[in-house]
Design an enzyme around this catalytic site. Structure first.
Site: not given
Ligand code: NAD
Length: 477
Positions: A249, A283
């Protein structure tokens, strides 16, 4: 008032053997409010062993007994909403009313999956010969590794846990380090309901370390991730290398199409309400507002008025409509995306700035007439900013809706059945809501297409993502 968070492994709350912890900040002040235990390999191995052991029993537990436990967990959670909501607000920033609503929604999701698990039937296929039976059985996949983000620390986790447990899977949840205590309190509601030790395990740590270890591990049968598209693609390729099933998702960039014949009042009030909900860190939040030329000026002016009326402040205080952003990264992203849009000729009509110098507050922001080349027209903004652009033909609105590689949610407002049907048929999206904001209920599919991922997090389809089909052919001797 804010509790430190421990790990939950094999039915016990525990610190990590290394004693390491990570800080948790209050986004309304930017200051540390607590710590969360950081799991290492020892804790991951313990969780894997516990979940594998529990699966042997849980997969054979009758669906009605599973449902009884799920309802008991929901009862516990419901009784604790007033206790958990302020914790959720303190660590994530959303106003108390939104925190309460997230918890009420969790109660609803648990109960719906409890009931759906009872009705998850197989089928009998008419056989080609007498004395033969052809049976299709649905079986739980096994141990699930679930990864959930910080924007809805409870709601994102509850969809995965409830569906997985109802299907007969056991779970290792790696939840959000930035907002850990509300999720832990939700897990406590399950633990106190009497789930077998190891059926649910909760880890926090360095996300990449945990996913790189769990996903290839032979005990894990299924990976369910909610987060950004780049991370989702990486985890999908890791899972693919080990033939693990995935539900992804991921990000969206929702078009919100307003036709000239729409009920403009409801289109604008829903837009304002949902755009600034959870400070836009959603999202399925509307992000590209596309308005038909004859009503463009009116819609824009009403939306700007509504954006300026949003009361921003500490989510624990009364009369606050929007809290801070959840972390400092989002503030930097807002500055970059808005600065770029304005530099490329977009008009800034409301907001655009950080608020104060403590915490992560940002003004509700409206941009208009932003060119397609601007970063904000291509990257998910994930914040309290909407772009309002114009269109003259329905075809153009559909083309813009489909221009991006995302396809999670889309919205359209029109009184024309012909337009509504065109949107339903031609917008490349996992979910479309016409004249409403009717998405994300427990009983309806919740899924994306294209770079927004695949696999549903709602409806019977969500349960199926945790099941495998076994075909049995049996001939009577
Ligand atoms: P990010 O890409 O670093 O992380 C997004 C999520 O993924 C976080 O919960 C993080 O803990 C997890 N994550 C990151 N790297 C991982 C890995 N290697 N293995 C497992 N989990 C991992 O970005 P961020 O700064 O935390 O959030 C920014 C972007 O993430 C937003 O712009 C948005 O696009 C997206 N996001 C989407 C949702 C959603 O509901 N679909 C929720 C939160 C963030």
């Amino acid at each position: 008032m804010y509790p430190d968070t421990r790990l939950f492994i094999a039915g016990e709350w525990t610190d990590s053997i290394s004693g390491e912890t990570l800080p948790v900040l209050n986004p309304a002040t930017g200051s540390e409010i607590g710590r969360v235990a950081k799991a290492g390999q020892t804790e991951m191995d313990r969780a894997l062993a516990a979940a594998e052991h529990a699966f042997r029993q849980w997969r054979k537990t009758p669906a009605r007994d599973r449902a009884r436990l799920l309802h008991a967990a929901a009862d516990n959670l419901k009784a604790r909403i007033e206790e958990i909501a302020p914790i959720l607000t303190l660590e994530q920033g959303k106003p108390l009313a939104e925190a309460r609503s997230e918890l009420r929604n969790a109660d609803d999701v648990i109960r719906w999956f409890a009931e759906e698990g009872i009705r998850s039937y197989g089928r009998l296929i008419p056989a080609r010969r007498g004395g033969m039976q052809q049976m299709v059985m649905k079986e739980p996949l096994g141990v699930v590794a679930a990864f959930t983000p910080w924007n809805y620390p409870v709601a994102q986790a509850i969809r995965k846990i409830s569906a997985a447990l109802a299907a007969g899977c056991t779970v290792i949840l790696k939840a959000a380090e930035e907002a850990p205590a509300s999720c832990a309190a939700m897990i406590r509601a399950f633990a106190d309901a009497g789930f077998p030790d190891g059926a649910i395990n909760l880890l926090y740590g360095v996300p990449a370390e945990i996913s790189e270890y769990l996903i290839p591990h032979p005990v894990i049968a299924k990976v369910s991730f909610t987060g950004s598209t780049p991370v989702g693609k990486h985890l999908t390729s890791l899972a693919g290398a080990h033939m693990k099933r995935v539900t992804m998702e991921l990000g969206g960039h929702a078009p919100y199409i307003i036709c000239a014949d729409a009920d403009l009042g409801s289109a604008v009030s829903m837009l304002a309400g949902h755009k600034f909900h959870n400070a836009g860190q959603v999202c399925i939040a509307p992000t590209r507002v596309l308005v038909e030329e004859p009503v463009y000026d009116r819609v824009l002016s009403d939306f700007v008025t509504a954006a300026k009326a949003v009361r921003v402040g500490d989510g624990l205080k009364d009369e606050v409509d929007m809290g801070p952003m959840a972390n400092a990264r989002r503030l930097d992203a807002m500055d970059r995306l808005i600065g770029d849009a304005v530099a490329r000729g977009g008009r800034l009509l409301a907001g655009g700035n950080r608020i104060g110098n403590a915490g992560f507050f940002f003004e509700p922001t409206v941009l208009a007439d932003v060119p397609k080349e601007a970063a904000i027209m291509n990257e998910e903004p994930f914040g309290p900013v909407a772009v309002v652009n114009r269109f003259s033909q329905v075809d153009d609105a559909i083309e813009e809706a489909n221009r991006l590689p995302f396809g999670l949610a889309a919205y359209a407002f029109t009184r024309s059945q012909k337009n509504a049907q065109r949107f339903a048929e031609d917008i490349q999206t996992g979910m479309l809501s016409v004249n409403d904001y009717g998405l994300a209920y427990a009983e309806v599919p919740f899924n994306g297409v294209k770079d927004s991922g695949y696999g549903s997090e709602g409806g019977p389809e969500a349960l199926e993502t945790f099941q495998t089909i076994k075909f049995v052919s049996q001939t009577n001797l």
